[in-house]
Design a protein around this motif. Sequence first.
Motif, PDB file in Angstrom:
ATOM      1  N   CYS A 142      37.769   7.243 -55.716  1.00 12.64           N
ATOM      2  CA  CYS A 142      36.641   6.573 -55.063  1.00 12.64           C
ATOM      3  C   CYS A 142      36.551   6.942 -53.582  1.00 12.64           C
ATOM      4  CB  CYS A 142      36.759   5.065 -55.224  1.00 12.64           C
ATOM      5  SG  CYS A 142      36.447   4.474 -56.904  1.00 12.64           S
ATOM      6  N   MET A 143      37.664   6.926 -52.892  1.00 11.27           N
ATOM      7  CA  MET A 143      37.638   7.253 -51.467  1.00 11.27           C
ATOM      8  C   MET A 143      37.255   8.720 -51.230  1.00 11.27           C
ATOM      9  SD  MET A 143      38.187   4.664 -49.505  1.00 11.27           S
ATOM     10  CE  MET A 143      38.622   5.441 -47.955  1.00 11.27           C
ATOM     11  N   GLN A 144      37.610   9.582 -52.160  1.00 14.29           N
ATOM     12  CA  GLN A 144      37.318  11.003 -51.991  1.00 14.29           C
ATOM     13  C   GLN A 144      35.850  11.319 -52.274  1.00 14.29           C
ATOM     14  OE1 GLN A 144      39.698  13.253 -50.934  1.00 14.29           O
ATOM     15  NE2 GLN A 144      38.048  14.779 -50.754  1.00 14.29           N
ATOM     16  N   PHE A 145      35.245  10.616 -53.249  1.00 10.65           N
ATOM     17  CA  PHE A 145      33.919  11.016 -53.712  1.00 10.65           C
ATOM     18  C   PHE A 145      32.818   9.986 -53.451  1.00 10.65           C
ATOM     19  CE2 PHE A 145      36.932  13.272 -56.520  1.00 10.65           C
ATOM     20  CZ  PHE A 145      36.562  14.586 -56.247  1.00 10.65           C
ATOM     21  N   LEU A 146      33.172   8.741 -53.138  1.00 10.83           N
ATOM     22  CA  LEU A 146      32.146   7.716 -52.937  1.00 10.83           C
ATOM     23  C   LEU A 146      31.994   7.303 -51.481  1.00 10.83           C
ATOM     24  CD1 LEU A 146      32.582   5.261 -55.980  1.00 10.83           C
ATOM     25  CD2 LEU A 146      30.802   6.990 -55.621  1.00 10.83           C
ATOM     26  N   ILE A 147      33.079   7.215 -50.747  1.00 12.04           N
ATOM     27  CA  ILE A 147      33.047   6.680 -49.387  1.00 12.04           C
ATOM     28  C   ILE A 147      32.895   7.811 -48.384  1.00 12.04           C
ATOM     29  CG2 ILE A 147      34.270   5.262 -47.711  1.00 12.04           C
ATOM     30  CD1 ILE A 147      33.354   3.787 -50.231  1.00 12.04           C
ATOM     31  N   ASP A 148      31.945   7.647 -47.474  1.00 11.85           N
ATOM     32  CA  ASP A 148      31.745   8.658 -46.434  1.00 11.85           C
ATOM     33  C   ASP A 148      32.981   8.749 -45.535  1.00 11.85           C
ATOM     34  OD1 ASP A 148      29.240   8.997 -47.473  1.00 11.85           O
ATOM     35  OD2 ASP A 148      28.242   7.694 -45.998  1.00 11.85           O
ATOM     36  N   ASP A 149      33.432   9.964 -45.298  1.00 13.74           N
ATOM     37  CA  ASP A 149      34.589  10.254 -44.443  1.00 13.74           C
ATOM     38  C   ASP A 149      35.906   9.720 -45.010  1.00 13.74           C
ATOM     39  OD1 ASP A 149      32.833  11.446 -42.601  1.00 13.74           O
ATOM     40  OD2 ASP A 149      32.499   9.515 -41.590  1.00 13.74           O
ATOM     41  N   GLY A 150      35.925   9.364 -46.262  1.00 14.99           N
ATOM     42  CA  GLY A 150      37.162   8.878 -46.883  1.00 14.99           C
ATOM     43  C   GLY A 150      37.991  10.013 -47.443  1.00 14.99           C
ATOM     44  N   THR A 151      39.294   9.810 -47.547  1.00 11.73           N
ATOM     45  CA  THR A 151      40.209  10.816 -48.103  1.00 11.73           C
ATOM     46  C   THR A 151      41.027  10.198 -49.235  1.00 11.73           C
ATOM     47  OG1 THR A 151      41.909  10.274 -46.467  1.00 11.73           O
ATOM     48  CG2 THR A 151      40.387  12.053 -45.918  1.00 11.73           C
ATOM     49  N   TRP A 152      41.621  11.074 -50.034  1.00 12.96           N
ATOM     50  CA  TRP A 152      42.330  10.608 -51.229  1.00 12.96           C
ATOM     51  C   TRP A 152      43.553   9.771 -50.895  1.00 12.96           C
ATOM     52  CZ3 TRP A 152      47.382  11.964 -51.893  1.00 12.96           C
ATOM     53  CH2 TRP A 152      47.859  13.031 -51.105  1.00 12.96           C
ATOM     54  N   TRP A 153      44.285  10.125 -49.828  1.00 13.84           N
ATOM     55  CA  TRP A 153      45.502   9.368 -49.515  1.00 13.84           C
ATOM     56  C   TRP A 153      45.162   7.955 -49.040  1.00 13.84           C
ATOM     57  CZ3 TRP A 153      46.184   7.357 -44.702  1.00 13.84           C
ATOM     58  CH2 TRP A 153      45.446   7.914 -43.650  1.00 13.84           C
ATOM     59  N   GLN A 154      43.989   7.790 -48.399  1.00 16.43           N
ATOM     60  CA  GLN A 154      43.544   6.448 -48.063  1.00 16.43           C
ATOM     61  C   GLN A 154      43.259   5.651 -49.337  1.00 16.43           C
ATOM     62  OE1 GLN A 154      40.142   7.412 -45.663  1.00 16.43           O
ATOM     63  NE2 GLN A 154      41.334   7.566 -43.754  1.00 16.43           N
ATOM     64  N   GLY A 155      42.747   6.345 -50.331  1.00 15.68           N
ATOM     65  CA  GLY A 155      42.494   5.685 -51.608  1.00 15.68           C
ATOM     66  C   GLY A 155      43.766   5.217 -52.289  1.00 15.68           C
ATOM     67  N   LEU A 156      44.852   5.970 -52.123  1.00 20.18           N
ATOM     68  CA  LEU A 156      46.124   5.530 -52.701  1.00 20.18           C
ATOM     69  C   LEU A 156      46.577   4.208 -52.069  1.00 20.18           C
ATOM     70  CD1 LEU A 156      48.107   8.905 -52.890  1.00 20.18           C
ATOM     71  CD2 LEU A 156      46.943   7.696 -54.755  1.00 20.18           C
ATOM     72  N   LEU A 157      46.489   4.142 -50.755  1.00 20.39           N
ATOM     73  CA  LEU A 157      46.862   2.894 -50.072  1.00 20.39           C
ATOM     74  C   LEU A 157      45.922   1.753 -50.441  1.00 20.39           C
ATOM     75  CD1 LEU A 157      47.723   4.263 -46.502  1.00 20.39           C
ATOM     76  CD2 LEU A 157      49.287   3.733 -48.385  1.00 20.39           C
ATOM     77  N   LEU A 158      44.638   2.066 -50.536  1.00 19.96           N
ATOM     78  CA  LEU A 158      43.662   1.039 -50.903  1.00 19.96           C
ATOM     79  C   LEU A 158      43.926   0.522 -52.311  1.00 19.96           C
ATOM     80  CD1 LEU A 158      41.084  -0.482 -50.082  1.00 19.96           C
ATOM     81  CD2 LEU A 158      39.768   1.400 -51.094  1.00 19.96           C
ATOM     82  N   GLY A 159      44.219   1.427 -53.248  1.00 20.70           N
ATOM     83  CA  GLY A 159      44.507   0.999 -54.620  1.00 20.70           C
ATOM     84  C   GLY A 159      45.752   0.139 -54.703  1.00 20.70           C
ATOM     85  N   LEU A 160      46.789   0.503 -53.938  1.00 24.48           N
ATOM     86  CA  LEU A 160      48.009  -0.302 -53.923  1.00 24.48           C
ATOM     87  C   LEU A 160      47.731  -1.715 -53.402  1.00 24.48           C
ATOM     88  CD1 LEU A 160      51.098  -0.533 -54.203  1.00 24.48           C
ATOM     89  CD2 LEU A 160      51.282   0.397 -51.884  1.00 24.48           C
ATOM     90  N   ALA A 161      46.948  -1.809 -52.331  1.00 30.46           N
ATOM     91  CA  ALA A 161      46.622  -3.124 -51.767  1.00 30.46           C
ATOM     92  C   ALA A 161      45.774  -3.943 -52.733  1.00 30.46           C
ATOM     93  CB  ALA A 161      45.891  -2.951 -50.438  1.00 30.46           C
ATOM     94  N   VAL A 162      44.841  -3.295 -53.414  1.00 27.17           N
ATOM     95  CA  VAL A 162      43.990  -4.007 -54.373  1.00 27.17           C
ATOM     96  C   VAL A 162      44.824  -4.545 -55.536  1.00 27.17           C
ATOM     97  CG1 VAL A 162      42.180  -3.674 -56.096  1.00 27.17           C
ATOM     98  CG2 VAL A 162      41.846  -2.843 -53.777  1.00 27.17           C
ATOM     99  N   ALA A 163      45.750  -3.742 -56.044  1.00 28.36           N
ATOM    100  CA  ALA A 163      46.589  -4.208 -57.152  1.00 28.36           C
ATOM    101  C   ALA A 163      47.402  -5.431 -56.742  1.00 28.36           C
ATOM    102  CB  ALA A 163      47.510  -3.082 -57.618  1.00 28.36           C
ATOM    103  N   ALA A 164      47.928  -5.422 -55.518  1.00 30.99           N
ATOM    104  CA  ALA A 164      48.714  -6.560 -55.046  1.00 30.99           C
ATOM    105  C   ALA A 164      47.853  -7.803 -54.868  1.00 30.99           C
ATOM    106  CB  ALA A 164      49.412  -6.201 -53.737  1.00 30.99           C
ATOM    107  N   SER A 165      46.712  -7.654 -54.202  1.00 27.52           N
ATOM    108  CA  SER A 165      45.859  -8.820 -53.938  1.00 27.52           C
ATOM    109  C   SER A 165      45.237  -9.358 -55.228  1.00 27.52           C
ATOM    110  CB  SER A 165      44.769  -8.459 -52.937  1.00 27.52           C
ATOM    111  OG  SER A 165      43.937  -7.430 -53.442  1.00 27.52           O
ATOM    112  N   ALA A 166      44.845  -8.474 -56.144  1.00 28.79           N
ATOM    113  CA  ALA A 166      44.267  -8.933 -57.407  1.00 28.79           C
ATOM    114  C   ALA A 166      45.292  -9.699 -58.233  1.00 28.79           C
ATOM    115  CB  ALA A 166      43.723  -7.740 -58.194  1.00 28.79           C
ATOM    116  N   THR A 167      46.528  -9.215 -58.242  1.00 28.89           N
ATOM    117  CA  THR A 167      47.578  -9.918 -58.987  1.00 28.89           C
ATOM    118  C   THR A 167      47.861 -11.284 -58.374  1.00 28.89           C
ATOM    119  OG1 THR A 167      48.578  -7.807 -59.607  1.00 28.89           O
ATOM    120  CG2 THR A 167      49.947  -9.770 -59.809  1.00 28.89           C
ATOM    121  N   LEU A 168      47.951 -11.343 -57.048  1.00 32.46           N
ATOM    122  CA  LEU A 168      48.181 -12.619 -56.384  1.00 32.46           C
ATOM    123  C   LEU A 168      47.017 -13.588 -56.615  1.00 32.46           C
ATOM    124  CD1 LEU A 168      49.752 -11.458 -53.000  1.00 32.46           C
ATOM    125  CD2 LEU A 168      50.918 -12.541 -54.939  1.00 32.46           C
TER     126      LEU A 168
END
Length: 368
Positions: free
Chosen positions: A290-316
């Motif tokens: 998503c960060m690589q192809f949907l978000i302007d100026d986003g990169t894949w490694w930012q998406g990895l961090l974003l996915g990790l944070a989402v998994a944690a917050s969604a579980t909590l």
Amino acid sequence: MNDSFWGAQPTAGYWGPPDQGPAPAGPAYDGHEAQQTRPMPIVPDVPAAGDQDDDRGAARLSGPLFRDEKPQEPMDTPPQASPQPAEPPQSPQPPQKKSAGRDLGAAIGVGVALGAVIIASLFIWKPAFVGVIAVAVVVGLWELTSRLEERKGIKAPLVPLAVGGAAMVVAGYVRGAEGAWVAMALTALAVLVWRMIEPPEGYLKDVTAGVFAAFYVPFLATFVALMLTADDGPERVLTFLLLTVVSDTGAYAIGWRFGKHKLAPRISPGKTREGLIGAVTFAMAAGALCMQFLIDDGTWWQGLLLGLAVAASATLGDLGESMIKRDLGIKDMGTLLPGHGGIMDRLDSLLPTAPVVWLLLVIFVGTA
């Protein structure tokens, strides 16, 4: 030993020393012989006074007199019944197939319908999607306050919550974070004033629950409206929704297939550590895409961090909702969505994830 065991007190010459009672009738015995030999006890035909069980006492006195003497078995004793043959071991029951616990057909159908409404309103006209958020907030507040009153007798005022919650979402979209905070403060004040109409009993718990509901549902949902204000707002909101859904799907799929170790058995027995690993893996992969192809100026490694944070917050968030439902003693917050439960049962992981995604996107790519 008590008297009920032997019946009447035995003759002193038999059980005790010679000087404890009169000598028994019959020939006289020398003191030395009395110590070496014992006369046979005389069992009276009539039981002595104080014996409460004649048959039991007689039976106990009629046994063998010496340790090496074996009792004679009566001739008419029936033969011992042969032992019953042991029952053949039962074949083990085949393991039952795991069940999802919900109507998957209805759940998929409702999910597809909701997704179509969200996508259409999100990319066709932004204010329409703001209206979708406001409607979801009002319905969620209605479910939450209804369950609080039914299960706990807590009467959080719904009218100021519903009006203030909808205004909070609109203010966040129109005026940004500052407008959302002002609307939140005014909603809390309205709850305090509205509850004064009722008797003072339970005032504190009612307004406390009302302020909690205002923060938990509409205020957290306001961050979705804040994401929408950016130039690529629809893409940001879509990324937020996709990562949350993918995280839940990964947790369900991996946990259902491989889950063995409970994550939080006292809160949600169905969640496993393997499911959490699945949520993190799926969300990080989706975040990179998503960060690589949907978000302007986003990169894949930012998406990895974003996915990790989402998994944690969604579980909590899911665990927090489960904690509330366990305290209320219910399985679902409502029945509005077949196969899903209520609106709050779908917002449980979305609400706490919204501010996390908004903040990380602001850090990674800014607010424009």
